[in-house]
Write a protein that holds these residues in place. Structure first.
Motif, PDB file in Angstrom:
ATOM      1  N   GLU A  13      -5.429 -14.558   2.096  1.00 36.41           N
ATOM      2  CA  GLU A  13      -4.913 -13.673   2.709  1.00 36.41           C
ATOM      3  C   GLU A  13      -5.216 -13.548   4.193  1.00 36.41           C
ATOM      4  O   GLU A  13      -4.348 -12.970   5.025  1.00 36.41           O
ATOM      5  CB  GLU A  13      -5.206 -12.124   2.001  1.00 36.41           C
ATOM      6  N   ARG A  16      -3.214 -15.636   6.287  1.00 35.05           N
ATOM      7  CA  ARG A  16      -2.008 -15.184   6.430  1.00 35.05           C
ATOM      8  C   ARG A  16      -1.992 -14.087   7.510  1.00 35.05           C
ATOM      9  O   ARG A  16      -1.251 -14.161   8.384  1.00 35.05           O
ATOM     10  CB  ARG A  16      -1.315 -14.405   5.151  1.00 35.05           C
ATOM     11  N   TRP A 128      -8.783  -7.123   6.280  1.00 35.14           N
ATOM     12  CA  TRP A 128      -8.587  -5.707   6.301  1.00 35.14           C
ATOM     13  C   TRP A 128      -8.691  -5.655   8.156  1.00 35.14           C
ATOM     14  O   TRP A 128      -8.099  -5.119   8.737  1.00 35.14           O
ATOM     15  CB  TRP A 128      -8.925  -4.815   5.715  1.00 35.14           C
ATOM     16  N   ARG A 137      -0.895  -4.589   7.360  1.00 30.81           N
ATOM     17  CA  ARG A 137      -1.605  -4.289   5.894  1.00 30.81           C
ATOM     18  C   ARG A 137      -1.747  -5.447   5.349  1.00 30.81           C
ATOM     19  O   ARG A 137      -1.204  -6.474   5.426  1.00 30.81           O
ATOM     20  CB  ARG A 137      -0.518  -3.506   5.177  1.00 30.81           C
ATOM     21  N   THR A 138      -2.894  -5.244   4.534  1.00 35.73           N
ATOM     22  CA  THR A 138      -3.291  -6.539   3.806  1.00 35.73           C
ATOM     23  C   THR A 138      -2.706  -6.419   2.496  1.00 35.73           C
ATOM     24  O   THR A 138      -2.192  -5.448   1.965  1.00 35.73           O
ATOM     25  CB  THR A 138      -4.822  -6.473   3.440  1.00 35.73           C
ATOM     26  N   VAL A 139      -2.286  -7.408   1.602  1.00 34.33           N
ATOM     27  CA  VAL A 139      -1.664  -7.580   0.579  1.00 34.33           C
ATOM     28  C   VAL A 139      -2.325  -8.379  -0.328  1.00 34.33           C
ATOM     29  O   VAL A 139      -2.472  -9.747  -0.496  1.00 34.33           O
ATOM     30  CB  VAL A 139      -0.173  -8.265   0.676  1.00 34.33           C
ATOM     31  N   PHE A 140      -3.377  -7.734  -1.395  1.00 40.24           N
ATOM     32  CA  PHE A 140      -4.258  -8.309  -2.400  1.00 40.24           C
ATOM     33  C   PHE A 140      -3.767  -8.168  -3.665  1.00 40.24           C
ATOM     34  O   PHE A 140      -3.267  -6.863  -3.929  1.00 40.24           O
ATOM     35  CB  PHE A 140      -5.549  -7.760  -2.286  1.00 40.24           C
ATOM     36  N   SER A 183      -5.001   0.939  -7.264  1.00 40.35           N
ATOM     37  CA  SER A 183      -5.446  -0.048  -6.354  1.00 40.35           C
ATOM     38  C   SER A 183      -5.700   0.313  -4.783  1.00 40.35           C
ATOM     39  O   SER A 183      -6.391  -0.093  -4.330  1.00 40.35           O
ATOM     40  CB  SER A 183      -4.463  -1.329  -6.391  1.00 40.35           C
ATOM     41  N   ALA A 184      -4.683   0.889  -4.527  1.00 42.71           N
ATOM     42  CA  ALA A 184      -4.815   1.776  -2.978  1.00 42.71           C
ATOM     43  C   ALA A 184      -5.907   2.481  -2.845  1.00 42.71           C
ATOM     44  O   ALA A 184      -6.571   2.225  -1.742  1.00 42.71           O
ATOM     45  CB  ALA A 184      -3.482   2.275  -2.522  1.00 42.71           C
TER      46      ALA A 184
END
Length: 206
Positions: A13, A16, A128, A137-140, A183-184
Motif C-alpha cells: 500500500e 501504491r 497514511w 486516502r489509504t486502502v487497507f 475499520s475506519a
C-alpha cells in the motif's frame, strides 16, 4: 494473515501511494514535522533496507540504517527498497531468526515476529503519512487495520515520544472513535495512538 503477509500488505500500500506522487509533489509537507514528502520517502526506504539487513543478520551496524537521498525518481527508488525488504521477509526461515534493531535497543535482539510487527506498524502509519501529504486516502484490508490497532496501543509512551527523531509523537485524543466500531474508526484510533491527527491535511499552499 500472519505477520509477514500483514506487513507485505502494508508495504505494498505504501508503494501504491508513493507511486501516485508526481514531479511537483516531492516538496509537499508531510504529517512528520519538518519533513517533506521526499524526506519521508527517503526515510521509509532507509528503514526497509535496515530491516532487510536485520532479517539477514546484518542489522547491528549503523551503516545498514543510513538514509540515502533520492534526487531522481524517488518513487522508483522507493519501490526498489520495498522489494528488498519484502524479499528478505519472504525467506523461508525468517520467523526463526533474531533481529538486531539498534534504533530501538542496541543491546538486545528481537524475535522475528516482534521485529516484523514493528516494521508493519511503521508502514501502516507511513502509508497514511504519504497519502495525507498527497491528499489521498489509504486502502487497507480490514484485517490489516484489525492487526495494527493492538500493536499501536502497546507502543510505549513517555519521554521516547518527545525526543528529536521519535518515530511516534505523544498519543492524541481519539476524537470519539471507539475500538471495535468499524475499520475506519479503528484506523483513526491507530493514528491517534501514534500521535497523528487523522484529520491532518497539508497547510494551505502545501
Amino acid at each position: 494473515m500472519d505477520i509477514v503477509q500483514l506487513d507485505r500488505a502494508a508495504v505494498l500500500e505504501s508503494v501504491r501511494v508513493v507511486r501516485s506522487a508526481g514531479p511537483g509533489d516531492w516538496d509537499r509537507p508531510s504529517p512528520c514535522s519538518g519533513w517533506t514528502l521526499r524526506r519521508l520517502v527517503e526515510h521509509m526506504g532507509a528503514q526497509h533496507l535496515g530491516f532487510a539487513a536485520a532479517a539477514r543478520g546484518q542489522g547491528a551496524g549503523a551503516a545498514a540504517w543510513r538514509t540515502r537521498s533520492y534526487p531522481d525518481d524517488p518513487a522508483a527508488r522507493y519501490r526498489e527498497a520495498a522489494d528488498v525488504v519484502l524479499d528478505a521477509f519472504a525467506e523461508p526461515d525468517v520467523l526463526e531468526r533474531r533481529f538486531a534493531l539498534p534504533e530501538i535497543d542496541a543491546a538486545a535482539t528481537f524475535a522475528a515476529s516482534t521485529a516484523i510487527g514493528f516494521h508493519f506498524i511503521d508502514y501502516v502509519v507511513h502509508s497514511w503519512d504519504a497519502a495525507a501529504s498527497l491528499g489521498l486516502r489509504t486502502v487497507f484490508p480490514a484485517d490489516v487495520v484489525e492487526a495494527a490497532l493492538p500493536i499501536a496501543l502497546r507502543v510505549p509512551g513517555g519521554e521516547a515520544r518527545v525526543r528529536p527523531g521519535a518515530a511516534f509523537r505523544p498519543a492524541l485524543p481519539a476524537g470519539g472513535a471507539a475500538a471495535g466500531s468499524g475499520s475506519a474508526d479503528a484506523f483513526r484510533l491507530v493514528l491517534s495512538a501514534l500521535g497523528r491527527s487523522p484529520d491532518w491535511s497539508p497547510p494551505h499552499g502545501g
